[in-house]
Motif scaffolding. Structure first.
Motif, PDB file in Angstrom:
ATOM      1  N   GLN A  51       0.849  -1.187   0.000  1.00  0.00           N
ATOM      2  CA  GLN A  51       0.000   0.000   0.000  1.00  0.00           C
ATOM      3  C   GLN A  51       0.884   1.236   0.000  1.00  0.00           C
ATOM      4  O   GLN A  51       1.737   1.393   0.865  1.00  0.00           O
ATOM      5  N   THR A  53       1.142   5.632  -0.525  1.00  0.00           N
ATOM      6  CA  THR A  53       0.401   6.873  -0.355  1.00  0.00           C
ATOM      7  C   THR A  53       0.342   7.610  -1.690  1.00  0.00           C
ATOM      8  O   THR A  53       1.099   7.295  -2.617  1.00  0.00           O
ATOM      9  N   LEU A  54      -0.510   8.604  -1.781  1.00  0.00           N
ATOM     10  CA  LEU A  54      -0.597   9.405  -3.010  1.00  0.00           C
ATOM     11  C   LEU A  54       0.728  10.103  -3.306  1.00  0.00           C
ATOM     12  O   LEU A  54       1.087  10.311  -4.463  1.00  0.00           O
ATOM     13  N   GLU A  55       1.465  10.440  -2.262  1.00  0.00           N
ATOM     14  CA  GLU A  55       2.743  11.127  -2.437  1.00  0.00           C
ATOM     15  C   GLU A  55       3.812  10.223  -3.036  1.00  0.00           C
ATOM     16  O   GLU A  55       4.849  10.693  -3.486  1.00  0.00           O
ATOM     17  N   ASP A  56       3.578   8.901  -3.041  1.00  0.00           N
ATOM     18  CA  ASP A  56       4.540   7.962  -3.597  1.00  0.00           C
ATOM     19  C   ASP A  56       4.481   7.890  -5.129  1.00  0.00           C
ATOM     20  O   ASP A  56       5.330   7.256  -5.742  1.00  0.00           O
TER      21      ASP A  56
END
Length: 62
Positions: A51, A53-56
């Protein structure tokens, strides 16, 4: 890499680029951040759920 499709893509007879909402690639280091390295007492042998994050992610311009 992650390709996001519009819902209509799965019911249309013809699939083309207009059915793609976006294309994304993981930023450098994101995969290494969530997956532990193999050790003498731990080793990946099957599959895992990852999983992020959007920042990844960063968007790839099509």
């Amino acid at each position: 890499m992650q390709i996001v499709f519009l819902n209509r893509a799965f019911v249309q007879k013809r699939f083309d680029a207009e059915n793609v909402l976006g294309a994304y690639q993981l930023k450098d280091g994101a995969l290494q951040r969530v997956i532990p390295s193999d050790t003498e007492s731990f080793r990946w042998t099957e599959s895992a759920e990852l999983q992020f994050t959007l920042e990844d992610w960063f968007e790839i311009k099509l």
